[in-house]
Design an enzyme around this catalytic site. Structure first.
Site, short mmCIF file in Angstrom:
data_model
loop_
_atom_site.label_atom_id
_atom_site.label_comp_id
_atom_site.label_asym_id
_atom_site.label_seq_id
_atom_site.Cartn_x
_atom_site.Cartn_y
_atom_site.Cartn_z
N LYS B 79 44.28 43.43 46.17
CA LYS B 79 44.10 42.63 44.95
C LYS B 79 45.46 42.32 44.32
O LYS B 79 46.38 43.14 44.39
CB LYS B 79 43.24 43.43 43.97
CG LYS B 79 42.73 42.67 42.75
CD LYS B 79 41.84 43.59 41.89
CE LYS B 79 41.28 42.89 40.66
NZ LYS B 79 40.43 43.79 39.86
N SER B 159 36.00 42.01 38.62
CA SER B 159 37.10 41.08 38.76
C SER B 159 37.76 41.07 40.13
O SER B 159 38.58 40.20 40.40
CB SER B 159 38.17 41.41 37.71
OG SER B 159 38.72 42.70 37.97
N SER B 183 34.70 46.60 38.25
CA SER B 183 35.35 45.49 38.95
C SER B 183 35.39 45.60 40.47
O SER B 183 35.66 44.63 41.15
CB SER B 183 36.78 45.30 38.44
OG SER B 183 36.76 44.64 37.19
#
Lengths: 520, 508
Positions: B79, B159, B183
């Site tokens: 990420k 996310s 997330s």
């Protein structure tokens, strides 16, 4: 005499000659002073990062990713800083807390890259200490004062901003960002600038003997802010102002004295004192309001989530636990503190309190004293302290030399005092030797005495000759003396000294003069 | 069709070792697939040169029988809120659009040391503030299970939607996300993959650009529980650079005896508060079916109560915004990141830099957080929130360790991960970020509040053909039990996370 000498030191290490007490004294009004002191800790690395904590490194060269607030970096507490903090807290009689915590204090400033300072607001490292210290005011007897130390906390220093007014640019140096500080918050237990300066002076002695802080105010290693208010006695404290930017011990006294005076004058003129931050301007010797601090800040304190609570072993007996810092074992390593040194000196050498205070205030002077007392058998302590304080220190002040930079070795001083004690030289010759050796420290005292012909004249015939010559030249003084004005003798003694090129043994001169003037 | 796609990480490294396929080939395919599946918008930035270089080194190691472990040569994604040395790390924000970290996050370093090959940095909500991967300056990620990737597509969740997508689309075998309130688990559930949020402090946060320091945990995406464990074993354990990591050395978890899990020794809790408003029938049905499955196979399944659950989302929101306000203070344009072109004063520079660099969601949270932290509000909001957080923590402690009189103690809690399957993008963005998160994080954020481990595993497809996942939670550092139960369920439900048309359509 001693007091005046001590106070005339011109470096930041001493007090000031210009100490003035607040001139206007409103009847029944009292001034209240509290101090907040920030001391940079003497460690190799910073509070939460591994970068160097050395003063004067090239700009932005001692900056880790963490210090520059690079996202993703985390604080790691430097164990050494905690140990120094604990040591200092113990020396100041604090209660060291088993658990303390770190908080974030938010404000935007270019030299605070992360936007907050990590400090200890809710649960500090230590609380409830006290500091007792001698207060020296010219013309007054030295007295002791006590100030409560409310809190001692660990926190980060900020970087430094430099503003180029011409290019309209601000430049930032982050070398100091994240440097370890302890903040000491003292209760408003003081009344005058002199007391405040004396407190700081004592604090400096303690921090130096603990090796906690270099205490070089000129490098910003020790910074003092003062909270000042005035009130009518019996009434609650008045609105206080905070004075910042006090750059030397001398300024502490000046700034606070000025601010008390200013507040008195405001009151006298029917004005109102507002809660504000003022800055000490050393050139105009006044405090002026700080413009950018006018807005009341809300620091939005929040616990620092990246640091677990700091736990210490506060058990007096079990100090074995390897990982947790033991308060008891740190406490065993605390050296003799200045107040102990003073009382030991007074006890061992029968020194007066004032003399002990002066010796302890100047580490080098104290070392000279101890070494002379150890190596010159039978020498009276008073002879040594008189010479060190009246002659050596005066020389240094006159030459504007820090006593620490004085070129005389322990051997030099031992030899000079030995010669003085034995009567080989007189005091005047001793003074001359200080000057000679400071310029040329490689020579031995014995050689210098011979080369410069400094031996004292003790030959009775020669002394008689000088005395008779002086008496002839000072008929007036002789008459005055014989009519009972004892002081008139000094004029004749002075003449003898001149005639002998300052080498006559003054004790013998005085004895001889007294004898023949009485008989005549 | 690429044969290696269906392999587990252990099988893949077995093939590397016997020479039937090389890391270089697999990494080539990964990079190819990433480009072919570009419309999913899983990646913010690919790192092909670095990946090929790593793959080549891995080739050599296998040739010399010096491989570093099962992850050697395995393509992974990370990420874009984990610092990667000399590789731009943006947090999907304008503020960090030019930020090149000077160091590697501990997670990245440990993965590299294990030989894993980084394919690229994945898409996310700006600074991880969101639950849809819709608030990225690089555009939203699309759910690979959508029938229509042009007009009526579903969100990937967030996310960490980019990481979930990279794994779900078969581009990578595993990916790293972050999990602050769900997330990792939320997009794992929506994309039909496994998403693990380990115990707080088990994995170092050093180099993870923080959202909420006291809740952030690096998360792991994989196609099955075993792969997830292989990644966990490589990255978990204390780190001197993160003082909040658990200092006890991490003992690698060995699950080779997974088959022997005797469910009669396992106590499962069904917390009644998770049967909440907005829970879809399909998710409820899935939840009950799996509970029945466990019970039928001998597990002790009990209903339990976590009475403070409903307060959790509000408290989470307050604590989140306070830490956000604080953490975002460093973005002033001075040391790094976006800087506005105004130099009339430092204050103007700050104001413009921050106005230009942050999106509305970030700005709103900063303002709200600062409001909560004001001296006059601190007790009323922040401090109270901390107290409720403790109550939520105690709820979990009670069911796992110290039950009251007649209550049952449980080893693992079974709950939904999300209330529904993945919403349509258009429906999702019609709501405010606050409302989105309040619904999306309902089941997931309590685990972050308490710091306990939780995992989302895919169970089945909904009528719309979208994955439905369930969440398991356990007490701190009980990852082994969590993964064992998850592995058992995985075997029973036989969910094929690569069984969707898009994966093959794009590659053909």
């Amino acid at each position: 005499m001693y007091k005046k000498l001590l106070l005339s030191k011109s470096t930041s290490r001493g007090f000031s000659t210009q100490i003035q007490t607040a001139k206007t004294n409103l009847k029944n009004w009292k001034s209240v002073v509290g101090l907040e002191v920030h001391a940079q800790l003497l460690t190799d690395s910073k509070l939460f990062s591994g970068s160097s904590n050395e003063f004067g490194a090239p700009l932005n060269s001692a900056v880790s990713h963490f210090d520059a607030s690079i996202p993703g970096t985390l604080p790691v507490l430097n164990r050494k800083c905690v140990e120094i903090g604990v040591k200092t807290a113990i020396a100041l009689g604090c209660r060291v807390n088993e658990v303390s915590m770190f908080d974030r204090k938010h404000y935007f400033y270019a030299d605070l890259p992360v936007g907050y300072q990590i400090t200890q607001q809710r649960a500090a490292l230590a609380n409830d200490g006290e500091l007792t210290f001698p207060v020296i005011v010219p013309g007054k007897k030295t007295y002791y004062k006590k100030a409560r130390l409310l809190q001692l906390q660990l926190e980060q220093d900020s970087g430094k901003s430099l503003h180029d007014e011409e290019l309209k640019r601000s430049l930032v140096d982050l070398n100091r960002a994240g440097a370890p500080l302890i903040e000491l918050v003292f209760a408003p237990d003081l009344e005058t600038g002199e007391e405040a300066a004396s407190l700081v002076k004592e604090l400096i002695l303690i921090l130096k003997s603990l090796r906690s802080c270099s205490c070089k105010m000129e490098e910003g290693a020790l910074r003092v802010d003062a909270n000042i208010s005035i009130h009518r006695s019996g009434e609650p404290f008045g609105v206080r102002t905070e004075v910042k930017n006090i750059g030397s011990v001398r300024s502490i006294s000046q700034a606070i004295t000025f601010e008390i005076q200013r507040q008195f004058e405001v009151k006298l003129n029917g004005g109102v004192i507002t809660n504000e931050t003022r800055s000490w301007d050393a050139t105009t010797r006044s405090t002026v309001p700080m413009r950018d601090k006018e807005v009341l800040q809300d620091y939005r304190f929040m616990p620092e989530p990246n640091l677990p609570p700091l736990r210490l072993n506060t058990s007096a007996t079990d100090t074995s636990c390897s990982d947790i810092i033991s308060v008891a074992s740190i406490s065993r390593g605390i050296p003799e503190l200045p107040e102990d040194t003073r009382s030991n000196l007074i006890k061992k050498y029968q020194l007066s309190q004032d003399v002990a205070v002066i010796l302890v205030n100047e580490a080098k002077l104290l070392q000279y004293f101890i070494s002379i007392m150890e190596h010159v058998p039978g020498i009276p302590a008073k002879l040594v302290t008189n010479f060190l304080i009246n002659d050596l220190l005066t020389f240094c002040n006159k030459r504007n030399v820090d006593i620490e930079d004085c070129q005389l070795s322990y051997i030099h001083l031992e030899d000079i005092l030995s010669a003085l004690h034995a009567g080989t030289i007189n005091l005047q010759a001793g003074r001359e030797l200080i000057e000679i050796i400071h310029e040329n420290p490689s020579q031995k005292v014995q050689t210098l005495i011979k080369d410069h012909n400094l031996e004292q004249i003790t030959d009775e015939k020669m002394i008689e000759q000088f005395c008779r010559q002086a008496i002839e030249q000072h008929e007036q003084a002789v008459k005055q003396y014989q009519s009972g004005k004892k002081k008139a003798l000094f004029a004749i003694v002075g003449e003898v000294s001149k005639l002998s090129k300052q080498k006559a043994n003054m004790k013998m001169v005085v004895a001889f003069l007294e004898k023949i003037l009485k008989s005549e | 069709m690429k044969r290696h796609l269906q392999l587990s990480i252990k099988q893949l490294s077995g093939f590397y070792a016997d020479g039937s396929i090389s890391p270089r080939t697999v990494v080539d395919h990964s990079l190819d697939d990433a480009i072919k599946l570009k419309r999913l918008n899983a990646f913010i930035r690919l790192s092909p040169e670095k990946a090929l270089h790593q793959a080549k080194e891995s080739d050599h190691r296998y040739e010399n029988k010096e491989q570093l472990g099962v992850l050697d040569g395995v393509p992974i994604a990370i990420k874009d809120n984990f610092c990667t040395k000399e590789l731009t790390t943006t947090c999907a924000s304008r503020m960090l659009s030019n930020f090149v970290p000077p160091f590697n996050a501990t997670v990245c370093e440990r993965l590299a040391n294990a030989g894993a090959v980084l394919i690229g940095k994945t898409n996310m909500d700006q600074f991880a503030m969101g639950s849809g991967t819709v608030d990225s300056i690089f555009g939203p990620s699309k759910n690979i299970w959508s029938n229509d990737l042009v007009d009526k597509w579903h969100i990937a969740g967030g996310s960490s939607g980019g990481s979930a997508t990279a794994v779900a689309a078969g581009i990578c075998y595993a990916a790293i996300g972050s999990d602050t309130g769900g997330s990792t688990r939320n997009p794992a559930a929506y994309c039909g993959v496994v998403g693990l949020k380990p115990t707080y402090g088990l994995i170092s946060r050093h180099g993870l650009i923080p959202l909420v320091n006291s809740m952030d945990v690096p998360g792991i995406f994989a196609r099955n529980v075993g792969d997830c464990l292989d990644v966990l074993n490589a990255i978990a354990g204390p780190d001197d650079r993160d003082s909040t990591t658990i200092r006890k050395p991490f003992r690698k978890i060995d699950m080779s005896f997974n088959e022997e899990l005797d469910l009669r020794n396992v106590r499962i809790g069904i917390p009644k508060e998770y049967h909440c408003e907005g829970l879809s029938n399909e998710v409820l049905e899935t939840w009950m079916k799996v509970a029945d499955l466990l019970e039928d196979s001998g597990a002790h399944v009990h209903q339990v109560s976590l009475p403070n659950t409903s307060a959790s989302i509000f408290v989470y929101s307050i604590l989140n915004q306070c830490e956000v306000a604080s953490n975002m203070a460093r973005y002033d344009g001075i040391e790094y990141g976006h800087r506005a072109e105004i130099e009339s004063s430092t204050e103007e520079l700050y104001a413009n830099t921050r106005a230009e660099g942050f999106n509305t969601v970030v700005k709103t949270r900063i303002l709200t957080g600062n409001y909560f932290l004001l001296r006059k509000n601190y007790h009323k909001y922040f401090e109270k929130a901390l107290r409720v957080r403790r109550l939520i923590s105690e709820d979990f402690k009670r069911v796992f360790e110290t039950p009251k009189n007649d209550e049952n103690i449980v080893d693992v809690l079974l709950t939904p991960t999300t209330l529904t399957d993945a919403p349509l993008y258009n429906d999702f963005v019609s709501q405010s970020n606050r409302d989105q998160c309040a619904v999306q994080d309902f089941c997931t954020q309590p685990a972050n509040m308490a710091g306990i481990p939780a995992i989302s595993i895919p169970i089945r497809l909904s009528k719309r053909g979208l994955p439905i996942g369930l969440q398991l939670m356990s007490k701190s550092l009980n990852e082994e039990m969590l993964l064992r139960v998850a592995g058992w369920i995985e075997q029973q439900v036989e969910f094929d996370c690569l069984a969707n048309e898009q994966i093959y359509a794009a590659r053909s």
